[in-house]
Write an enzyme that holds these catalytic residues in place. Structure first.
Site, short mmCIF file in Angstrom:
data_model
loop_
_atom_site.label_atom_id
_atom_site.label_comp_id
_atom_site.label_asym_id
_atom_site.label_seq_id
_atom_site.Cartn_x
_atom_site.Cartn_y
_atom_site.Cartn_z
N ASP A 102 35.45 49.45 31.77
CA ASP A 102 35.95 48.45 32.72
C ASP A 102 37.00 47.61 32.00
O ASP A 102 36.67 46.79 31.13
CB ASP A 102 34.76 47.57 33.15
CG ASP A 102 35.03 46.77 34.39
OD1 ASP A 102 36.21 46.46 34.66
OD2 ASP A 102 34.05 46.43 35.09
N ASP A 203 39.89 46.05 36.52
CA ASP A 203 39.50 44.81 37.17
C ASP A 203 40.71 44.17 37.88
O ASP A 203 41.82 44.18 37.34
CB ASP A 203 38.96 43.86 36.09
CG ASP A 203 38.28 42.63 36.67
OD1 ASP A 203 37.30 42.79 37.40
OD2 ASP A 203 38.73 41.50 36.37
N GLU A 245 40.23 47.77 41.16
CA GLU A 245 39.61 46.83 42.09
C GLU A 245 40.73 46.11 42.83
O GLU A 245 41.59 45.48 42.21
CB GLU A 245 38.76 45.82 41.32
CG GLU A 245 38.00 44.88 42.25
CD GLU A 245 37.48 43.63 41.54
OE1 GLU A 245 36.51 43.05 42.03
OE2 GLU A 245 38.07 43.23 40.52
N HIS A 319 28.31 44.54 40.94
CA HIS A 319 27.78 43.38 40.21
C HIS A 319 28.23 42.05 40.81
O HIS A 319 27.81 41.00 40.34
CB HIS A 319 28.22 43.46 38.75
CG HIS A 319 29.71 43.39 38.62
ND1 HIS A 319 30.54 44.40 39.07
CD2 HIS A 319 30.52 42.42 38.14
CE1 HIS A 319 31.79 44.04 38.87
NE2 HIS A 319 31.83 42.85 38.30
N ASP A 320 29.13 42.09 41.80
CA ASP A 320 29.58 40.86 42.45
C ASP A 320 28.97 40.69 43.84
O ASP A 320 29.15 39.65 44.47
CB ASP A 320 31.11 40.87 42.62
CG ASP A 320 31.87 40.84 41.30
OD1 ASP A 320 31.36 40.27 40.32
OD2 ASP A 320 32.99 41.39 41.26
O1 TEU Z 1 36.16 40.26 40.51
C1 TEU Z 1 37.29 39.94 41.25
C2 TEU Z 1 37.19 38.85 42.17
O2 TEU Z 1 38.12 38.62 42.91
C3 TEU Z 1 35.95 38.02 42.17
O3 TEU Z 1 36.30 36.68 42.16
C4 TEU Z 1 35.21 38.32 43.37
O4 TEU Z 1 36.00 37.92 44.45
C5 TEU Z 1 33.97 37.54 43.39
O5 TEU Z 1 33.19 37.90 42.31
C6 TEU Z 1 33.21 37.84 44.62
O6 TEU Z 1 32.12 37.03 44.62
C7 TEU Z 1 36.36 40.79 39.24
C8 TEU Z 1 35.04 41.13 38.61
O7 TEU Z 1 34.43 42.15 39.35
C9 TEU Z 1 34.22 39.89 38.51
O8 TEU Z 1 32.94 40.14 38.02
C10 TEU Z 1 34.96 38.93 37.61
O9 TEU Z 1 34.29 37.71 37.57
C11 TEU Z 1 36.40 38.70 38.08
O10 TEU Z 1 37.06 39.92 38.39
C12 TEU Z 1 37.21 38.06 36.98
O11 TEU Z 1 37.45 38.98 35.95
#
Ligand code: TEU
Length: 543
Positions: A102, A203, A245, A319-320
């Site tokens: 990642d 990411d 992403e 994970h989000d």
């Molecule tokens: O997430 C991208 C992102 O836009 C996040 O703010 C997302 O909208 C949010 O987690 C939704 O609740 C990526 C990664 O997947 C995330 O874990 C990271 O925190 C973020 O980038 C910053 O690198």
């Protein structure tokens, strides 16, 4: 095993996402590690997955759980060493499982040596690795807001400038306009390719071509130019799978990203369906019921538009995101049925399925007192809404529904202490339902969610129609059923999922009554009555 010397081997592959911090601890530290992943490779092999996406394991101060990288070529000591990574890559390969790293290329940690140099002086060669603007301490260049709250500009007194950060202040954005930054990134990726990794998840890749003076972060004018240059200098030199992403992707943009000529990436994660259950124009915390027909039409649009012109990624969890079984399924009475039904809905489609750790067990959301949450996004939200005077209950309702720690609780391996995740104190509370929901119990039960996923994954390998078939949505307005057909060179699939807790009457389309049932989560259905959360995939071979 897939033939990974073919450029598009990944089209019939299934990926599994690991959140390393929460997967398996082998040292008693309370956080997972690379040796823990090695220990569980046979489990993953049994499930049948081909690719392991690891959320970041690089050296990091862990302000955002590794999405703040301070050394792209080092493993964080919390997870182990570079030798552990080499061992994981080698052990994975033996089992036909590739490692997907990642890469966070939009920003680094503020502890990265580049940034430490960059903020010392405007004359430093590293200064221009980041995005700076002049200003005065009380007047940032503009009012752009960071995704995790607050201004996107952070003042550095020593040099009298602001730097731009789309996420936390400890995550300064890299300046992709600078060719030296791009070169550093290519060299680093080539180095990882030499180590034998088979893919990368990128990411927030849609944010790299920013023009903060214009208020533009996502989909900037040079985005696809940057991606083509990146790909030509790195990915295209091997047979890799890459996924970006891209919260801001629509189908037109996705076709560019995932063009069949491989000029950019293999595919992107798009989030059109994931934002449907929030109030329009508001934040994910502003809950709204899922508009079911709209959700089906959205999937159908992506399936149709990208067929032959690009590639979809298929996911319900990461994970989000909250656990789907709690979000769109039923994590109580119909937990097992609804977990299987949602999986059927997704795995019948065209694209690359991603299973998020614990999804194959039907793991659920968690409810914790606020002091037990660890995610900075959740904690920032809590503070911000408190200040706005939003009632405690309402804030907690949002966090229970959408908070990122729902997905991040430790993997539930068995019914022993801490679910077999750690012998120490887990960094985040283990969901107490581990006594019944755990991998060991799932492996022992032929009707478990695990075995259902195992079968879905195997079907994709067995029937080319899963990989190549086109897509037709049926019953678009039906309030309970998600029904679609796939077809490829005369072979056909009919996927019928009752995504509701009520019985549904549905007569199969003509000619399907005597077809083969490839997979089903309950008996019956062929007589026209679907029980709550009943789902099946039917097959008809070319005549
Ligand atoms: O997430 C991208 C992102 O836009 C996040 O703010 C997302 O909208 C949010 O987690 C939704 O609740 C990526 C990664 O997947 C995330 O874990 C990271 O925190 C973020 O980038 C910053 O690198």
């Amino acid at each position: 095993m897939l033939d990974k010397t073919k450029k598009d081997w990944w089209k019939s592959a299934v990926a599994y996402q690991i959140y390393p911090k929460s997967f398996q601890d082998t040292t008693g530290s309370g956080t997972g590690d690379l040796q823990g992943i090695i220990r569980r490779l046979d489990y993953l092999k049994t499930l049948g997955v081909d690719v392991l996406w690891l959320s970041p394991v690089f050296a990091s101060p862990q302000v955002d759980n590794g999405y703040d990288i301070s050394d792209y070529r080092a493993i964080d000591p919390m997870f182990g060493t570079l030798d552990d990574m080499r061992e994981l890559i080698a052990e994975g390969k033996k089992r036909g499982i590739g490692i997907m790293l990642d890469l966070v290329l939009n920003h680094s940690s503020d502890q990265h040596p580049w940034f430490l140099e960059a903020k010392k002086s405007k004359e430093s060669p590293y200064h221009d690795y980041y995005v700076w603007r002049d200003g005065t301490p009380d007047a940032p260049p503009n009012d752009m807001q960071a995704a995790f709250g607050g201004s996107a500009w952070e003042w550095v007194e020593e040099i009298g400038q602001y730097y731009f950060h789309q996420f936390a202040p400890q995550q300064p954005d890299l300046n992709w306009e600078n060719p030296a930054v791009r070169r550093e990134i290519y060299d680093m990726i080539l180095w990882w390719m030499d180590q034998g990794v088979e893919g990368f998840r990128l990411d927030v890749i849609d944010q790299i071509a920013k023009e903060p003076d214009e208020g533009i972060t996502g989909n900037g004018p040079r985005l696809h130019e940057f991606l083509r240059e990146l790909s030509a200098n790195t990915f295209q030199k091997g047979c890799l799978v890459t996924v970006g992403e891209a919260w801001g992707a629509d189908t037109e943009r996705a076709k560019l990203y995932s063009a069949p000529d491989g000029s950019e990436l293999s595919m992107v994660f798009q989030f059109e369906q994931m934002v449907l259950d929030q109030q329009k124009g508001k934040e994910k915390w502003d809950l709204a019921p899922l508009p079911f027909a709209e959700m089906k039409k959205s999937y159908a649009k992506w399936q149709k538009e990208l067929h032959g012109t690009g590639w979809n990624s298929l996911f319900l969890n990461n994970h989000d995101l909250p656990r789907t079984v709690s979000r769109w399924g039923d994590d109580k009475e119909y937990r097992v049925m609804s977990a299987k039904a949602l999986a059927t809905m997704l795995h019948g489609m065209q694209g690359m399925p991603y299973v998020y750790q614990g999804e194959e067990l039907g793991m659920t959301n968690i409810r914790l007192p606020i002091e037990k949450y660890r995610d900075l996004e959740t904690l920032n939200l809590y503070r911000a809404r408190k200040e706005q005077g939003v009632p405690e209950e309402e804030i907690m309702r949002s966090i229970y529904a959408k908070g990122r720690d729902n997905a991040r609780t430790p993997m539930q391996w068995d019914d022993g202490e801490n679910a077999g995740f750690t012998t120490g104190t887990p960094w985040l509370t283990v969901n107490e339902n581990y006594h019944t929901i755990n991998a060991k119990a799932a492996l022992d039960d032929p009707d478990s969610v695990f075995h259902y996923y195992q079968k879905l994954i195997a079907l994709r390998k067995q029937y080319p129609v899963f990989v190549h078939g086109d897509f037709t949505l049926l019953e678009a307005e039906h309030p309970q059923l998600f029904v679609y057909e796939r077809s490829y060179e005369g072979d056909r699939l009919l996927v019928v999922c009752n995504l509701s807790g009520q019985q549904a009457a549905y007569a199969l389309p003509q000619g399907w009554e005597d077809s083969e049932v490839l997979i089903a989560n309950a008996e019956g259905g062929l007589d026209g009555t679907f029980s709550p959360w009943q789902a099946m995939i039917l097959y008809k071979a070319k005549v």
